[in-house]
Motif scaffolding. Structure first.
Motif, PDB file in Angstrom:
ATOM      1  N   GLY A 151      32.401  40.094  -9.309  1.00 38.50           N
ATOM      2  CA  GLY A 151      31.827  40.363  -8.007  1.00 38.50           C
ATOM      3  C   GLY A 151      32.880  40.643  -6.945  1.00 38.50           C
ATOM      4  N   VAL A 152      32.406  40.935  -5.744  1.00 38.26           N
ATOM      5  CA  VAL A 152      33.277  41.260  -4.621  1.00 38.26           C
ATOM      6  C   VAL A 152      33.919  39.992  -4.078  1.00 38.26           C
ATOM      7  CG1 VAL A 152      33.319  42.177  -2.277  1.00 38.26           C
ATOM      8  CG2 VAL A 152      31.913  43.289  -4.029  1.00 38.26           C
ATOM      9  N   ASN A 153      35.199  40.080  -3.730  1.00 40.63           N
ATOM     10  CA  ASN A 153      35.886  38.949  -3.111  1.00 40.63           C
ATOM     11  C   ASN A 153      35.648  39.014  -1.601  1.00 40.63           C
ATOM     12  OD1 ASN A 153      37.911  37.244  -1.905  1.00 40.63           O
ATOM     13  ND2 ASN A 153      38.994  37.273  -3.863  1.00 40.63           N
ATOM     14  N   PRO A 154      34.862  38.091  -1.050  1.00 34.49           N
ATOM     15  CA  PRO A 154      34.502  38.191   0.377  1.00 34.49           C
ATOM     16  C   PRO A 154      35.711  38.047   1.295  1.00 34.49           C
ATOM     17  CG  PRO A 154      33.751  36.100  -0.558  1.00 34.49           C
ATOM     18  CD  PRO A 154      34.204  36.938  -1.705  1.00 34.49           C
ATOM     19  N   GLN A 155      36.707  37.280   0.901  1.00 37.76           N
ATOM     20  CA  GLN A 155      37.875  37.113   1.773  1.00 37.76           C
ATOM     21  C   GLN A 155      38.707  38.394   1.846  1.00 37.76           C
ATOM     22  OE1 GLN A 155      40.107  33.499   1.632  1.00 37.76           O
ATOM     23  NE2 GLN A 155      38.398  32.276   0.893  1.00 37.76           N
ATOM     24  N   ILE A 156      38.748  39.139   0.739  1.00 37.99           N
ATOM     25  CA  ILE A 156      39.423  40.440   0.790  1.00 37.99           C
ATOM     26  C   ILE A 156      38.641  41.397   1.682  1.00 37.99           C
ATOM     27  CG2 ILE A 156      40.023  42.484  -0.567  1.00 37.99           C
ATOM     28  CD1 ILE A 156      40.831  40.659  -2.838  1.00 37.99           C
ATOM     29  N   GLN A 157      37.314  41.387   1.543  1.00 39.03           N
ATOM     30  CA  GLN A 157      36.489  42.233   2.402  1.00 39.03           C
ATOM     31  C   GLN A 157      36.726  41.944   3.875  1.00 39.03           C
ATOM     32  OE1 GLN A 157      32.399  41.683   0.940  1.00 39.03           O
ATOM     33  NE2 GLN A 157      32.402  43.841   0.397  1.00 39.03           N
ATOM     34  N   GLN A 158      36.770  40.644   4.230  1.00 40.84           N
ATOM     35  CA  GLN A 158      36.985  40.258   5.624  1.00 40.84           C
ATOM     36  C   GLN A 158      38.354  40.711   6.109  1.00 40.84           C
ATOM     37  OE1 GLN A 158      36.369  36.017   5.646  1.00 40.84           O
ATOM     38  NE2 GLN A 158      34.267  36.196   4.907  1.00 40.84           N
ATOM     39  N   HIS A 159      39.343  40.588   5.239  1.00 42.81           N
ATOM     40  CA  HIS A 159      40.704  40.995   5.601  1.00 42.81           C
ATOM     41  C   HIS A 159      40.767  42.494   5.894  1.00 42.81           C
ATOM     42  CE1 HIS A 159      45.046  41.175   5.646  1.00 42.81           C
ATOM     43  NE2 HIS A 159      45.058  42.025   4.627  1.00 42.81           N
ATOM     44  N   ILE A 160      40.165  43.300   5.040  1.00 42.18           N
ATOM     45  CA  ILE A 160      40.180  44.754   5.227  1.00 42.18           C
ATOM     46  C   ILE A 160      39.408  45.144   6.480  1.00 42.18           C
ATOM     47  CG2 ILE A 160      39.474  46.965   4.230  1.00 42.18           C
ATOM     48  CD1 ILE A 160      39.894  45.689   1.465  1.00 42.18           C
ATOM     49  N   ALA A 161      38.249  44.492   6.683  1.00 44.37           N
ATOM     50  CA  ALA A 161      37.413  44.827   7.839  1.00 44.37           C
ATOM     51  C   ALA A 161      38.115  44.516   9.157  1.00 44.37           C
ATOM     52  CB  ALA A 161      36.093  44.064   7.757  1.00 44.37           C
ATOM     53  N   ALA A 162      39.050  43.557   9.134  1.00 43.80           N
ATOM     54  CA  ALA A 162      39.739  43.164  10.359  1.00 43.80           C
ATOM     55  C   ALA A 162      40.888  44.110  10.721  1.00 43.80           C
ATOM     56  CB  ALA A 162      40.277  41.740  10.220  1.00 43.80           C
ATOM     57  N   ILE A 163      41.235  45.026   9.812  1.00 45.24           N
ATOM     58  CA  ILE A 163      42.322  45.976  10.085  1.00 45.24           C
ATOM     59  C   ILE A 163      41.746  47.167  10.857  1.00 45.24           C
ATOM     60  CG2 ILE A 163      44.068  47.488   9.065  1.00 45.24           C
ATOM     61  CD1 ILE A 163      44.098  45.628   6.630  1.00 45.24           C
ATOM     62  N   PRO A 164      42.231  47.462  12.046  1.00 42.88           N
ATOM     63  CA  PRO A 164      41.666  48.557  12.855  1.00 42.88           C
ATOM     64  C   PRO A 164      41.799  49.920  12.164  1.00 42.88           C
ATOM     65  CG  PRO A 164      43.070  47.134  14.196  1.00 42.88           C
ATOM     66  CD  PRO A 164      43.290  46.739  12.763  1.00 42.88           C
ATOM     67  N   VAL A 165      40.899  50.824  12.493  1.00 43.57           N
ATOM     68  CA  VAL A 165      40.931  52.175  11.927  1.00 43.57           C
ATOM     69  C   VAL A 165      42.265  52.856  12.227  1.00 43.57           C
ATOM     70  CG1 VAL A 165      39.880  54.465  12.032  1.00 43.57           C
ATOM     71  CG2 VAL A 165      38.420  52.417  12.046  1.00 43.57           C
ATOM     72  N   ALA A 166      42.777  52.657  13.424  1.00 45.23           N
ATOM     73  CA  ALA A 166      44.045  53.275  13.797  1.00 45.23           C
ATOM     74  C   ALA A 166      45.191  52.769  12.934  1.00 45.23           C
ATOM     75  CB  ALA A 166      44.340  53.006  15.271  1.00 45.23           C
ATOM     76  N   GLU A 167      45.107  51.508  12.517  1.00 49.16           N
ATOM     77  CA  GLU A 167      46.155  50.949  11.666  1.00 49.16           C
ATOM     78  C   GLU A 167      46.107  51.547  10.267  1.00 49.16           C
ATOM     79  OE1 GLU A 167      49.452  48.542  10.563  1.00 49.16           O
ATOM     80  OE2 GLU A 167      48.700  49.492  12.382  1.00 49.16           O
ATOM     81  N   ALA A 169      45.240  54.577   9.652  1.00 45.03           N
ATOM     82  CA  ALA A 169      45.846  55.898   9.823  1.00 45.03           C
ATOM     83  C   ALA A 169      47.371  55.793   9.869  1.00 45.03           C
ATOM     84  CB  ALA A 169      45.310  56.557  11.094  1.00 45.03           C
ATOM     85  N   ARG A 170      47.880  54.774  10.564  1.00 49.14           N
ATOM     86  CA  ARG A 170      49.333  54.594  10.636  1.00 49.14           C
ATOM     87  C   ARG A 170      49.919  54.312   9.249  1.00 49.14           C
ATOM     88  NH1 ARG A 170      53.511  50.147  12.466  1.00 49.14           N
ATOM     89  NH2 ARG A 170      51.950  48.669  11.718  1.00 49.14           N
ATOM     90  N   LEU A 171      49.239  53.476   8.472  1.00 49.56           N
ATOM     91  CA  LEU A 171      49.724  53.158   7.124  1.00 49.56           C
ATOM     92  C   LEU A 171      49.780  54.419   6.265  1.00 49.56           C
ATOM     93  CD1 LEU A 171      47.847  49.802   6.408  1.00 49.56           C
ATOM     94  CD2 LEU A 171      50.301  50.090   6.781  1.00 49.56           C
TER      95      LEU A 171
END
Length: 287
Positions: A151-167, A169-171
Motif C-alpha cells: 500500500g501507499v506510505n502516508p508519511q511519504i505522501q505527506q512529505h511530497i505534498a508539503a514540497i511547493p510546486v516551485a520547489e 521546478a527548481r529541483l
C-alpha cells in the motif's frame, strides 16, 4: 540462490549458538551477506533475524511442553545466556512466558520450517537494463519514514505534498545526471529490516559528482557502479510493489547479478495518482 537459501534454512535448524555466522556462510556460497539477507527477506516476507527467533522459540516451546529440562536448560540450548533474555524473546513470539507455556501447554504460535522453491512460470514480464553509472550525488528533501511493504506510505505522501510546486521546478532544473527527472529514493535501511523500521526517503534529483549543491538541500552520495533498471507500467502502488517482489523471485535467481549496498531509486515516467509508468533502479554487482 534458491539452493543457498535452503542451505541457510538448514543452518538455522542445526545452529544453537547465539549468533549465526551469516557473513561466513555467504562467503562459502559465493555471495554476500547483504544480498543473502535481502533475498531472504523478499521471499520469506520476514527478516532472517525474525525467522531465526521464531524457529528457536517454536522448538523451545515444544521442549518446555514436553518437560525436556527446566527453563534455564532450554534457554541455554537455544543460545540464550539468561532466563530474562530468553523470556523476552519467548513472549514476543508466543504472547506468553516460558513458565506459563510449561505449566499450561499454550497457546503457542508455531513457525514451520521454510523451504524455498523456484517458480519457472515467468509470470511477471520484466524489462531490465544493466546500466553503469559514475559517482553521483542525489539531492533534494529527505525525511525519515517507517518501512511499509504493502500500500501507499502516508508519511511519504505527506512529505511530497508539503514540497511547493516551485520547489519541484527548481529541483528539475538542478538535475544534470542519469537517472533524470524527479526521483523517489529510499536509503539507510538494513537488508532484512522488519516493517516499521525507519528509513530515509529523499525526493530529489541526480547531479554529477562535480556539480555544486545548494546549501538548503539534503545530500546522498552514490558510489560508481552498475545498476539494474526494471521498467513497469500499471496500477499504483501495486505494480511497483509487485515488481520489487518479482526481482527476488524471478530475476535475481536466474541472472548472474546480486544486490550491493546502496539506495533504491524509483523514476516516474508517468504518474496519475493511481497509475504509474516507472523504473526501479537497484545497485548490483556480478555474482
Amino acid at each position: 540462490m534458491i539452493g543457498t537459501l535452503n542451505a541457510l534454512i538448514d543452518l538455522v535448524e542445526t545452529t544453537t549458538a547465539e549468533e549465526i555466522d551469516v557473513a561466513g556462510f555467504a562467503r562459502e556460497h559465493g555471495t554476500t551477506e547483504y544480498h543473502l539477507r535481502r533475498m531472504f527477506s523478499a521471499l520469506a516476507e520476514m527478516p532472517l533475524s525474525e525467522y531465526v527467533r521464531r524457529r528457536r522459540m517454536t522448538r523451545a516451546a515444544a521442549e518446555l511442553v514436553a518437560g525436556a529440562g527446566n527453563v534455564l536448560d532450554v534457554a541455554v540450548r537455544h543460545g540464550y545466556g539468561s532466563v530474562e533474555a530468553f523470556g523476552r524473546a519467548f513472549r514476543a513470539v508466543h504472547g506468553i512466558g516460558p513458565v506459563d507455556a510449561r505449566r499450561d501447554g499454550g497457546p503457542l504460535r508455531t513457525q514451520p520450517t521454510l523451504r524455498f522453491r523456484l517458480s519457472v512460470e515467468g509470470s511477471t514480464p520484466m524489462d531490465v537494463t544493466i546500466t553503469p553509472l559514475p559517482e553521483l550525488v542525489l539531492v533534494g528533501h529527505a525525511v525519515e519514514v517507517p518501512l511499509i511493504h504493502q500500500g501507499v506510505n502516508p508519511q511519504i505522501q505527506q512529505h511530497i505534498a508539503a514540497i511547493p510546486v516551485a520547489e519541484h521546478a527548481r529541483l528539475k532544473e538542478l538535475g544534470d545526471a542519469e537517472p533524470g527527472g524527479i526521483l523517489a529514493v529510499t536509503a539507510d535501511i538494513e537488508p532484512d529490516a522488519p516493517e516499521g523500521t525507519l528509513l530515509t526517503y529523499l525526493h530529489g534529483v541526480a547531479l554529477q559528482a562535480s556539480s555544486p549543491v545548494p546549501d538548503d538541500l539534503d545530500v546522498l552520495r552514490i558510489e560508481e557502479g552498475s545498476w539494474a533498471v526494471f521498467a513497469a507500467r500499471g496500477p499504483f502502488p501495486a505494480t511497483l510493489q509487485n515488481l520489487w517482489a518479482a526481482t527476488a523471485t524471478e530475476w535475481f535467481p536466474s541472472n548472474p547479478w546480486r544486490l550491493r549496498p546502496g539506495p533504491s531509486i524509483v523514476r516516474y515516467l508517468e504518474f496519475t495518482g493511481d497509475f504509474a509508468s516507472c523504473e526501479l533502479w537497484l545497485p548490483v554487482e556480478q555474482g
